[in-house]
Design an enzyme around this catalytic site. Structure first.
Site, short mmCIF file in Angstrom:
data_model
loop_
_atom_site.label_atom_id
_atom_site.label_comp_id
_atom_site.label_asym_id
_atom_site.label_seq_id
_atom_site.Cartn_x
_atom_site.Cartn_y
_atom_site.Cartn_z
N GLU A 36 0.72 -1.16 -0.15
CA GLU A 36 0.08 0.04 0.11
C GLU A 36 0.77 1.22 0.00
O GLU A 36 0.43 2.04 -0.71
CB GLU A 36 -0.95 0.02 1.30
CG GLU A 36 -2.04 -1.20 1.23
CD GLU A 36 -1.60 -2.46 1.77
OE1 GLU A 36 -0.23 -2.40 2.38
OE2 GLU A 36 -2.00 -3.64 1.88
N ARG A 167 -1.37 -13.67 -0.66
CA ARG A 167 -0.01 -14.24 -0.22
C ARG A 167 -0.26 -15.35 0.37
O ARG A 167 -0.95 -15.55 1.51
CB ARG A 167 0.58 -13.17 0.93
CG ARG A 167 0.99 -11.83 0.21
CD ARG A 167 2.48 -11.78 -0.61
NE ARG A 167 2.69 -10.50 -0.93
CZ ARG A 167 2.46 -9.95 -2.28
NH1 ARG A 167 1.69 -10.50 -2.80
NH2 ARG A 167 2.94 -8.69 -2.32
N GLY A 237 1.41 -9.38 -16.41
CA GLY A 237 2.79 -9.45 -16.42
C GLY A 237 3.39 -8.78 -17.59
O GLY A 237 3.16 -7.95 -18.01
N GLY A 240 1.24 -7.54 -20.32
CA GLY A 240 0.49 -6.17 -20.32
C GLY A 240 -0.72 -6.61 -19.49
O GLY A 240 -0.76 -7.17 -18.45
N GLY A 266 3.78 -4.38 -10.10
CA GLY A 266 2.22 -4.69 -9.96
C GLY A 266 1.77 -3.48 -9.03
O GLY A 266 0.55 -2.80 -9.44
N ASP A 267 2.52 -3.09 -7.95
CA ASP A 267 1.97 -1.65 -7.39
C ASP A 267 1.88 -0.46 -8.21
O ASP A 267 0.96 0.27 -8.27
CB ASP A 267 2.82 -1.64 -5.97
CG ASP A 267 2.73 -2.85 -5.05
OD1 ASP A 267 1.32 -3.48 -4.97
OD2 ASP A 267 3.47 -2.99 -4.15
N ASP A 303 11.48 -1.72 -4.69
CA ASP A 303 10.00 -2.11 -4.76
C ASP A 303 9.37 -0.84 -5.04
O ASP A 303 8.35 -0.82 -5.56
CB ASP A 303 9.35 -2.81 -3.46
CG ASP A 303 10.03 -3.98 -3.08
OD1 ASP A 303 10.85 -4.31 -3.75
OD2 ASP A 303 9.31 -4.62 -2.08
P1 ATP Z 1 4.13 -7.84 -8.05
O1 ATP Z 1 3.36 -8.24 -7.33
O2 ATP Z 1 5.57 -8.70 -8.41
O3 ATP Z 1 4.63 -6.56 -8.03
P2 ATP Z 1 2.02 -8.61 -9.87
O4 ATP Z 1 1.85 -9.96 -10.03
O5 ATP Z 1 1.13 -7.98 -9.30
O6 ATP Z 1 3.61 -7.93 -9.65
P3 ATP Z 1 2.71 -8.45 -12.86
O7 ATP Z 1 1.47 -8.84 -13.62
O8 ATP Z 1 3.65 -8.99 -12.52
O9 ATP Z 1 2.00 -8.08 -11.39
O10 ATP Z 1 3.08 -6.72 -13.35
C1 ATP Z 1 2.08 -5.92 -13.11
C2 ATP Z 1 2.15 -4.92 -14.52
O11 ATP Z 1 3.55 -4.37 -14.64
C3 ATP Z 1 1.89 -5.66 -15.86
O12 ATP Z 1 0.63 -5.81 -16.15
C4 ATP Z 1 2.77 -4.89 -16.88
O13 ATP Z 1 2.22 -3.61 -17.03
C5 ATP Z 1 4.06 -4.42 -16.14
N1 ATP Z 1 4.88 -5.63 -16.15
C6 ATP Z 1 5.24 -6.84 -15.26
N2 ATP Z 1 6.34 -7.48 -15.78
C7 ATP Z 1 6.72 -6.59 -17.00
C8 ATP Z 1 7.96 -7.16 -17.99
N3 ATP Z 1 8.64 -8.18 -17.45
N4 ATP Z 1 7.89 -6.37 -18.88
C9 ATP Z 1 7.26 -5.12 -19.24
N5 ATP Z 1 6.27 -4.88 -18.19
C10 ATP Z 1 5.95 -5.51 -17.16
#
Ligand code: ATP
Length: 325
Positions: A36, A167, A237, A240, A266-267, A303
């Site tokens: 957060e 988690r 990821g 997109g 993700g954040d 982070d």
């Molecule tokens: P985390 O909890 O590790 O911060 P998450 O699982 O909540 O991540 P992800 O889907 O891994 O979220 O990533 C969130 C967003 O960040 C994706 O939707 C994308 O926009 C961007 N992103 C993540 N990884 C990559 C990558 N390898 N290359 C480009 N963009 C990425």
């Protein structure tokens, strides 16, 4: 402008100075982190006023959390809990761009968050309230705090955003599914990976196999929102993200970047999306900013430290932030 309100636990973060087990790596970096406050700092960098509520211990890591988050322009409302220590995360670098995180948070100050920590008016006057699925799994009082805040927001007509952020170490899968399902059921805006969303979908409505769910995002989001009243943002990821709103799916590709550290992407993504949401942007425009924020975050360690400003996002997009075709 009314601020975005968020609350949850922020911990000290010790990261190994090089790749290897912390049984042997001796140099380390001291920082802080929590989903957060990561979102709050990102929002602040993007020019959105934001308030964070949490508890810290009466110790150096607690003081560091308050100082650093406040230093980023976030309105910090931290209770100092003299009966518990600030929680801690250890991050062990396991390879190029990969890490393993260990939590020391059971009974921590942050987990003792209580409904009374959220003053009258703060929820009611917020532009939007953002919670994660981490908080209700921290303790009974933290779960009650989430319920109370969501109830107050809904009563006041304030939009509720939830990042599932499941988690598995915090609760058995069936407990998490029930608690997070309840939270998601009250949200206007939901963020999650395909696996996380499949986990919180009402029993029997989502494809049972996570991989099947990942392959059929349309079925997954419809299971989560049969009434078509919610906005669901699926984080995918490097590929997109996809948004489901008003019965329509909108896809946006990720950017091709040299990944240094994906933790925090993700954040940053969520903050990018929320920064547009509070200004009433279209789904397409929110997604574009969110993907750019997530991608930039992957290119630098930390982070939250690399959370971009609008000028940095423009520079990224102008210089080779190519969307993957
Ligand atoms: P985390 O909890 O590790 O911060 P998450 O699982 O909540 O991540 P992800 O889907 O891994 O979220 O990533 C969130 C967003 O960040 C994706 O939707 C994308 O926009 C961007 N992103 C993540 N990884 C990559 C990558 N390898 N290359 C480009 N963009 C990425």
């Amino acid at each position: 402008d009314s601020p975005v309100l968020t609350l949850g636990e922020t911990m000290g973060l010790i990261t190994g100075g090089r790749i290897g087990s912390l049984a042997h790596v001796s140099d380390a970096h001291v920082g802080i982190g929590g989903s957060e406050t990561n979102v709050a700092v990102s929002l602040s960098r993007l020019g959105v006023p934001v308030t964070w509520i949490g508890r810290v211990g009466d110790d150096s890591l607690g003081r560091r959390i308050v100082r650093e988050v406040r230093g980023e322009g976030v309105d910090v409302r931290a209770q100092v809990d003299v009966d518990a220590a600030t929680g801690l995360m250890l991050k062990e670098l396991t390879g190029q761009g990969t890490a393993r995180v260990y939590y020391y948070r059971a009974g921590s100050a942050g987990s003792r968050l209580a409904a009374a920590d959220v003053p009258a008016g703060l929820v009611e006057n917020a532009a939007l309230v953002h919670l994660t699925g981490i908080t209700p799994l921290l303790s009974d009082s933290a779960r009650e705090t989430c319920r109370s805040v969501v109830g107050r927001a809904r009563a006041a007509g304030v939009r509720v955003s939830v990042d599932v952020n499941y988690r598995s170490t915090l609760a058995p899968a069936h407990v998490a599914a029930e608690v997070l399902g309840e939270l998601v059921g009250q949200a206007d805006l939901v963020f999650g990976s395909p696996d996380e969303l499949a986990h919180v979908a009402p029993d029997g409505t989502a494809p049972t196999d996570d991989r099947a769910a990942a392959a059929d995002i349309g079925a997954l989001v419809r299971a989560l929102d049969p009434g078509g009243t919610r906005e669901i943002v699926v984080k995918r990821g490097a590929d997109g993200a996809t948004v489901y709103r008003d019965g329509v799916l909108v896809d946006a590709p990720g950017h091709r970047v040299d990944v240094v550290d994906t933790v925090g992407a993700g954040d940053a993504f969520v903050a990018g999306y929320l920064s547009g949401d509070v200004h009433g942007w279209s789904v397409e425009k929110k997604l574009a900013r969110a993907n750019a924020c997530g991608a930039v975050m992957c290119t630098m360690p930390g982070d939250w430290e690399a959370a971009p400003t609008p000028a940095e996002l423009d520079a990224f997009l102008a210089s080779g932030g190519d969307p993957v075709q």
